[in-house]
Design a protein around this motif. Structure first.
Motif, short mmCIF file in Angstrom:
data_model
loop_
_atom_site.label_atom_id
_atom_site.label_comp_id
_atom_site.label_asym_id
_atom_site.label_seq_id
_atom_site.Cartn_x
_atom_site.Cartn_y
_atom_site.Cartn_z
N TRP A 1 34.71 22.05 76.37
CA TRP A 1 34.85 22.67 77.68
C TRP A 1 36.16 22.29 78.37
O TRP A 1 36.75 23.08 79.11
N TYR A 2 36.59 21.07 78.16
CA TYR A 2 37.85 20.64 78.78
C TYR A 2 39.00 21.55 78.35
O TYR A 2 39.86 21.93 79.16
N TYR A 3 39.01 21.92 77.08
CA TYR A 3 40.09 22.75 76.55
C TYR A 3 39.97 24.20 77.00
O TYR A 3 40.97 24.90 77.10
N VAL A 4 38.76 24.63 77.30
CA VAL A 4 38.57 25.95 77.90
C VAL A 4 39.27 25.98 79.26
O VAL A 4 40.00 26.93 79.58
N LEU A 5 39.04 24.94 80.04
CA LEU A 5 39.66 24.86 81.37
C LEU A 5 41.17 24.75 81.28
O LEU A 5 41.91 25.47 81.96
N VAL A 6 41.65 23.87 80.41
CA VAL A 6 43.09 23.68 80.26
C VAL A 6 43.77 24.96 79.79
O VAL A 6 44.80 25.38 80.32
N GLY A 7 43.20 25.60 78.78
CA GLY A 7 43.79 26.82 78.24
C GLY A 7 43.83 27.94 79.26
O GLY A 7 44.81 28.69 79.34
N ALA B 1 31.23 29.67 76.18
CA ALA B 1 32.59 29.74 76.74
C ALA B 1 33.12 31.17 76.67
O ALA B 1 33.81 31.63 77.59
N ALA B 2 32.82 31.86 75.58
CA ALA B 2 33.25 33.26 75.45
C ALA B 2 32.65 34.11 76.55
O ALA B 2 33.33 34.92 77.19
#
Length: 215
Positions: A162-168, A123-124
């Motif tokens: 991954w969901y929180y990567v998108l949301v953030g 993700a980074a």
């Protein structure tokens, strides 16, 4: 090495993070080379304390608590500096890479969940590439400081999922758009005025982390 969520844990973590941020006040003014009201207001102390409380609520293990608390202090400092001088200094951002990788690595060793660490690293890299592309296309809109911070927040959000990567990420752009609109409507800015994006990135990540607690 599990963390038991109690009012005492939350309060203690908040106090420690706030105290660390307060102790860094002189250093912050020095690296920002500014005496802006944003740096004199104690904003970084309040944000670090609030982030520390959130870290205690989010962490499941001691290494996670250390990682999230360190990030809370760094983010509190970065918000104040970015609002003051529109910069995200490398001396604050870059060390967070080894700090998060080391502490989250220990957390993976404790839980045996190495997939979470791999996801955080992926993700980074993904956010680094995404933000670098945006900065390359529109350098007046995003700076390299934003790009480097994106990687740090990617480590954090990737650890959560991954969901929180998108949301953030989406929340950051939505929040920045709202701030820009409010400033335009209040005539405190025009379309040529630069707006610090770091605070929106950090607020977006915090919002995603808050969602992860309920999820």
């Amino acid at each position: 090495m599990a963390v038991t969520l109690t009012p005492v844990t939350v309060l203690l973590t908040a106090v420690v993070c706030g105290a660390l941020a307060a102790a860094l006040t002189g250093w912050i003014r020095s690296i920002a080379d500014s005496d802006s009201r944003w740096l004199r207001s104690g904003l970084h102390v309040g944000l670090a304390a609030a982030g520390g409380a959130g870290a205690a609520g989010l962490a499941g293990t001691v290494p996670e608590l250390v990682a999230f608390a360190a990030l809370a202090v760094a983010c509190g400092v970065l918000v104040a500096i970015d609002l003051a001088v529109h910069r995200l200094p490398d001396v604050v951002v870059v060390p967070m890479y080894p700090v998060l990788l080391a502490t989250l690595g220990v957390a993976s060793a404790v839980t045996g969940d190495w997939g979470a660490l791999g996801r955080a690293a992926a993700a980074a890299l993904a956010l680094l590439a995404f933000y670098f592309t945006l900065a390359f296309i529109n350098p007046s809109g995003l700076g390299l400081g934003d790009v480097k911070l994106a990687g740090v927040l990617g480590l954090f959000l990737g650890w959560l999922g991954w969901y929180y990567v998108l949301v953030g990420t989406l929340a950051a752009f939505a929040l920045n758009a709202v701030v820009a609109l409010v400033l335009l409507l209040s005539r405190r800015a025009d379309r040529h005025t630069g707006i610090a994006f770091g605070p929106a990135m950090i607020a977006g990540a915090a919002a995603a982390a808050w969602l992860s607690v309920g999820g």
